[in-house]
Design an enzyme around this catalytic site. Structure first.
Site: not given
Length: 168
Positions: A68, A98, A143
């Protein structure tokens, strides 16, 4: 020197085609697919919406994948998205990070790890997939979830960090 310059020009051309022209809402999915293929991107899916950004060329998108709007893929290591997976808007897939550095500079040495997203998965809006993660076939990532470790097949994960919620 010349070899390095050619590689830089190649990367600039790739970025212009993929991350400038290909991002436009004026470009159809079919045209976008053609641009990506011309640029050398390895995708078997033409169902990639506008606004997607691809950093690095180690991206493998199988058939039936849906990306999307505004998906961001940082592919300094390989990112494989297997067939029939759907990825919602604003998802971040990141192969680099990192190590924690010294007092003088906390963002230490760079570390990179590949990501694999299995067949038939559904990654929800604004989820974040971090380096080294393998998401099993048939997973649902809710989500806003932040996935920091491998996910078992056919399982729902949610939260920050993402935790197993239930078997599907």
């Amino acid at each position: 020197m010349i070899k390095r310059l050619k590689a830089s020009l190649s990367l600039i051309t790739w970025n212009l085609l993929v991350n400038l022209v290909g991002k436009s809402i004026l470009v159809t999915n079919k045209q976008r697919y053609s641009l990506y293929r011309i640029a050398g991107m390895r995708t078997a899916s033409s169902n990639i919406r506008s606004g997607c950004t691809f950093r690095g060329k180690s991206i493998f998108i199988e058939r039936g994948v849906f990306l999307n709007h505004n998906v961001f893929i940082d592919a300094w290591e390989s990112v494989t998205i297997k067939e029939n997976t759907s990825i919602a808007f604003d998802v971040l897939i990141c192969t680099s990070s990192h190590r924690i550095g010294t007092l003088q500079k906390r963002a230490g040495e760079s570390k990179r790890k590949p990501i694999i997203i299995g067949k038939g998965c559904w990654i929800g809006a604004r989820a974040i997939i971090l380096p080294g993660v393998n998401i099993g076939d048939g997973c649902v990532i809710a989500a806003g979830a932040v996935v920091i470790e491998d996910c078992k097949p056919n399982t729902l994960y949610a939260g920050v960090p993402a935790k197993e919620i239930k078997q599907l």
